[in-house]
Scaffold this motif. Sequence first.
Motif, mmCIF file in Angstrom:
data_model
loop_
_atom_site.group_PDB
_atom_site.id
_atom_site.type_symbol
_atom_site.label_atom_id
_atom_site.label_comp_id
_atom_site.label_asym_id
_atom_site.label_seq_id
_atom_site.Cartn_x
_atom_site.Cartn_y
_atom_site.Cartn_z
ATOM 1 N N MET A 1 28.507 37.043 53.817
ATOM 2 C CA MET A 1 29.775 37.579 53.340
ATOM 3 C C MET A 1 30.543 36.525 52.543
ATOM 4 O O MET A 1 31.360 36.887 51.730
ATOM 5 C CB MET A 1 30.579 38.089 54.546
ATOM 6 C CG MET A 1 31.820 38.837 54.196
ATOM 7 S SD MET A 1 31.475 40.454 53.514
ATOM 8 C CE MET A 1 33.076 41.166 53.527
ATOM 9 N N SER A 2 30.263 35.226 52.763
ATOM 10 C CA SER A 2 31.000 34.192 52.041
ATOM 11 C C SER A 2 30.730 34.269 50.542
ATOM 12 O O SER A 2 31.567 33.855 49.745
ATOM 13 C CB SER A 2 30.644 32.801 52.572
ATOM 14 O OG SER A 2 29.264 32.556 52.384
ATOM 15 N N ILE A 8 34.338 37.364 43.993
ATOM 16 C CA ILE A 8 35.684 37.798 43.612
ATOM 17 C C ILE A 8 36.283 36.820 42.608
ATOM 18 O O ILE A 8 36.827 37.218 41.576
ATOM 19 C CB ILE A 8 36.591 37.956 44.852
ATOM 20 C CG1 ILE A 8 36.095 39.123 45.723
ATOM 21 C CG2 ILE A 8 38.045 38.149 44.459
ATOM 22 C CD1 ILE A 8 36.745 39.207 47.099
ATOM 23 N N LYS A 9 36.161 35.537 42.914
ATOM 24 C CA LYS A 9 36.710 34.514 42.013
ATOM 25 C C LYS A 9 35.982 34.533 40.669
ATOM 26 O O LYS A 9 36.612 34.478 39.611
ATOM 27 C CB LYS A 9 36.602 33.135 42.648
ATOM 28 C CG LYS A 9 37.182 32.042 41.778
ATOM 29 C CD LYS A 9 37.140 30.695 42.438
ATOM 30 C CE LYS A 9 37.762 29.635 41.538
ATOM 31 N NZ LYS A 9 37.780 28.324 42.175
ATOM 32 N N LEU A 63 30.162 43.119 45.512
ATOM 33 C CA LEU A 63 29.290 42.633 46.589
ATOM 34 C C LEU A 63 28.004 42.007 46.056
ATOM 35 O O LEU A 63 27.487 41.069 46.647
ATOM 36 C CB LEU A 63 28.950 43.781 47.544
ATOM 37 C CG LEU A 63 30.149 44.433 48.239
ATOM 38 C CD1 LEU A 63 29.689 45.630 49.053
ATOM 39 C CD2 LEU A 63 30.884 43.431 49.112
ATOM 40 N N SER A 64 27.500 42.543 44.928
ATOM 41 C CA SER A 64 26.208 42.061 44.425
ATOM 42 C C SER A 64 26.331 41.303 43.113
ATOM 43 O O SER A 64 25.338 41.160 42.395
ATOM 44 C CB SER A 64 25.268 43.252 44.238
ATOM 45 O OG SER A 64 25.785 44.130 43.256
ATOM 46 N N TYR A 65 27.495 40.790 42.799
ATOM 47 C CA TYR A 65 27.747 40.124 41.523
ATOM 48 C C TYR A 65 26.887 38.872 41.395
ATOM 49 O O TYR A 65 26.728 38.099 42.337
ATOM 50 C CB TYR A 65 29.227 39.761 41.404
ATOM 51 C CG TYR A 65 29.571 39.077 40.114
ATOM 52 C CD1 TYR A 65 29.717 39.804 38.949
ATOM 53 C CD2 TYR A 65 29.751 37.693 40.056
ATOM 54 C CE1 TYR A 65 30.036 39.182 37.758
ATOM 55 C CE2 TYR A 65 30.069 37.068 38.873
ATOM 56 C CZ TYR A 65 30.208 37.816 37.732
ATOM 57 O OH TYR A 65 30.521 37.192 36.556
ATOM 58 N N GLU A 66 26.339 38.704 40.176
ATOM 59 C CA GLU A 66 25.594 37.484 39.881
ATOM 60 C C GLU A 66 26.280 36.794 38.711
ATOM 61 O O GLU A 66 26.510 37.407 37.670
ATOM 62 C CB GLU A 66 24.140 37.799 39.514
ATOM 63 C CG GLU A 66 23.348 38.355 40.679
ATOM 64 C CD GLU A 66 21.899 38.632 40.298
ATOM 65 O OE1 GLU A 66 21.372 37.955 39.389
ATOM 66 O OE2 GLU A 66 21.320 39.532 40.907
ATOM 67 N N THR A 67 26.604 35.538 38.886
ATOM 68 C CA THR A 67 27.306 34.779 37.859
ATOM 69 C C THR A 67 26.490 34.759 36.578
ATOM 70 O O THR A 67 25.278 34.567 36.597
ATOM 71 C CB THR A 67 27.533 33.329 38.335
ATOM 72 O OG1 THR A 67 28.159 33.378 39.602
ATOM 73 C CG2 THR A 67 28.395 32.559 37.370
#
Length: 153
Positions: A1-2, A8-9, A63-67
């Motif tokens: 979860m971290s 989000i950031k 939740l599944s964001y990839e930079t």
Amino acid sequence: MSQVYANIKAIRTEKGLKQEDVAQKMGMAQSNYARLEKGLTQATIERLEQLADIFAIPVSSILSYETGTESGNEDISYYINLCRKYEKQVDTLRKRVSELEEESLQDWGKLNDELKVAKEKNRFLADRLKEKDRTIQILEKALDALTSSKQDK
């Protein structure tokens, strides 16, 4: 979860938003929002939904964001889902308006029927009043005739 907090950031910075902007839209202090991004405050479902609305992406994308990935498809998906949601709301409102119109027509029909009954009662009472007036006139004539015949004797 971290990882969610880092997502989000990352999404916020990719969207060119400041912490203050997001915090204001969420109705919280900037310091509280900063705690959220650091993972010191729990990211509840409600908060994730708020962020999804602010970022204009689905919650699943947070939740599944990839930079470094392109978020164009996610944005399109978000807006398509949002349009579907609004279409459902419009359909619901249209149905309710139709129901209200039908109820209104039924109410007018009932009122019209009640008005007809009231008019009939009014006519009946008016006829009865005329009959009473005629009866009073007849009785007055009879009384006059009796009175004048007594005076003649």
